[in-house]
Design a protein around this motif. Structure first.
Motif, PDB file in Angstrom:
ATOM      1  N   ALA A  84     -23.370  42.327 -31.698  1.00 50.45           N
ATOM      2  CA  ALA A  84     -23.960  43.643 -31.424  1.00 50.45           C
ATOM      3  C   ALA A  84     -25.231  43.500 -30.600  1.00 50.45           C
ATOM      4  CB  ALA A  84     -24.254  44.363 -32.739  1.00 50.45           C
ATOM      5  N   LEU A  85     -25.969  42.403 -30.797  1.00 48.27           N
ATOM      6  CA  LEU A  85     -27.206  42.177 -30.057  1.00 48.27           C
ATOM      7  C   LEU A  85     -26.933  42.001 -28.569  1.00 48.27           C
ATOM      8  CD1 LEU A  85     -30.267  41.730 -30.168  1.00 48.27           C
ATOM      9  CD2 LEU A  85     -29.831  39.296 -30.546  1.00 48.27           C
ATOM     10  N   GLU A  86     -25.899  41.210 -28.240  1.00 49.20           N
ATOM     11  CA  GLU A  86     -25.562  40.991 -26.834  1.00 49.20           C
ATOM     12  C   GLU A  86     -25.029  42.271 -26.188  1.00 49.20           C
ATOM     13  OE1 GLU A  86     -26.085  38.443 -24.868  1.00 49.20           O
ATOM     14  OE2 GLU A  86     -27.055  37.318 -26.472  1.00 49.20           O
ATOM     15  N   LEU A  87     -24.278  43.047 -26.959  1.00 46.37           N
ATOM     16  CA  LEU A  87     -23.785  44.328 -26.435  1.00 46.37           C
ATOM     17  C   LEU A  87     -24.944  45.250 -26.110  1.00 46.37           C
ATOM     18  CD1 LEU A  87     -20.708  45.113 -28.729  1.00 46.37           C
ATOM     19  CD2 LEU A  87     -20.663  44.528 -26.306  1.00 46.37           C
ATOM     20  N   GLN A  88     -25.926  45.316 -27.011  1.00 41.45           N
ATOM     21  CA  GLN A  88     -27.082  46.175 -26.799  1.00 41.45           C
ATOM     22  C   GLN A  88     -27.927  45.675 -25.634  1.00 41.45           C
ATOM     23  OE1 GLN A  88     -29.559  46.510 -30.250  1.00 41.45           O
ATOM     24  NE2 GLN A  88     -30.839  48.134 -29.389  1.00 41.45           N
ATOM     25  N   LYS A  89     -28.101  44.361 -25.558  1.00 37.09           N
ATOM     26  CA  LYS A  89     -28.919  43.775 -24.494  1.00 37.09           C
ATOM     27  C   LYS A  89     -28.329  44.071 -23.112  1.00 37.09           C
ATOM     28  CE  LYS A  89     -30.267  39.620 -25.296  1.00 37.09           C
ATOM     29  NZ  LYS A  89     -30.254  38.141 -25.414  1.00 37.09           N
ATOM     30  N   ASN A  90     -27.010  44.050 -23.012  1.00 39.94           N
ATOM     31  CA  ASN A  90     -26.338  44.297 -21.730  1.00 39.94           C
ATOM     32  C   ASN A  90     -25.910  45.743 -21.554  1.00 39.94           C
ATOM     33  OD1 ASN A  90     -25.825  41.467 -20.386  1.00 39.94           O
ATOM     34  ND2 ASN A  90     -25.427  41.176 -22.574  1.00 39.94           N
ATOM     35  N   ARG A  91     -26.263  46.593 -22.534  1.00 39.42           N
ATOM     36  CA  ARG A  91     -25.940  48.019 -22.490  1.00 39.42           C
ATOM     37  C   ARG A  91     -24.438  48.240 -22.295  1.00 39.42           C
ATOM     38  NH1 ARG A  91     -30.727  47.331 -20.137  1.00 39.42           N
ATOM     39  NH2 ARG A  91     -29.872  47.038 -18.058  1.00 39.42           N
TER      40      ARG A  91
END
Length: 207
Positions: A84-91
């Motif tokens: 979820a962190l990588e998804l949020q970071k890359n929008r």
């Protein structure tokens, strides 16, 4: 675009996209304003192209510089777990992730072991070994290597250097045409062949 490299015509990195947009904007001003000399648009465009070529050369030689300009790939799914962190970071939303997987014919996310968001925005997915498609090697089957088919006749024109690469000559070509009841290369719209002699032919009547 040709000078800056073939990759510019495919998936572009963010910096390359910015350069392409700037070039189009700079070229538009002298075309819209009659009072602006065309040279005022050409010089900045040529400078941008030169800068892009130099930047591409720097990216080829330095990993740190490449990382600075293009960024790094992001591991969206690792060992079957979505980050979820990588998804949020890359929008990137879950809907977008599912969409990208569907475009790769992957409907079940649980079959994905790794998914990497590349620097150009595309998604690479690696399935679990048990979910991977079978290959002849998995089934201990010897597959024939037929080589790469190349075009030998293109819209009636014989491409002789391709014939030579395959080890064939004009006599072989005439024999192939005769076997298909064709007299001249002009009657052929497309003909391809590989090193094993396998031929695909589409005559003008077929088209």
């Amino acid at each position: 675009m040709r000078i800056m490299g073939k990759r510019q015509l495919g998936e572009m990195e963010p910096a390359e996209f910015v350069v392409a947009v700037l070039i189009s904007d700079l070229a538009a001003h002298p075309l819209q304003d009659i009072g602006t000399p065309l040279l005022y648009g050409l010089i900045p465009v040529m400078i941008l192209v030169l800068c892009q070529v130099l930047i591409s050369g720097g990216m080829m030689k330095s990993l740190k510089f490449r990382s600075l300009i293009c960024g790094k790939p992001s591991l969206i799914i690792e060992n079957g777990k979505i980050s979820a962190l990588e998804l949020q970071k890359n929008r990137v939303t879950l809907d977008e992730l599912s969409e990208q997987l569907r475009k790769k014919d992957i409907l079940d996310i649980s079959t994905v072991k790794y998914a990497v968001l590349e620097t150009d925005g595309s998604l690479s997915a690696i399935l679990y070994p048990a979910e991977s498609p079978l290959t002849p090697k998995h089934m201990n089957i010897q597959a024939d290597d037929v080589g790469y088919p190349v075009i030998v006749i293109n819209d009636g024109h014989i491409i002789e250097h391709n014939l030579k690469k395959l080890g064939f000559n004009l006599q072989w070509l005439e024999k192939q045409l005769g076997a298909r009841k064709l007299k001249h290369a002009d009657d052929v719209f497309l003909m391809t062949a590989d090193t094993s002699g396998k031929v695909y032919l589409a005559s003008r009547e077929d088209t």
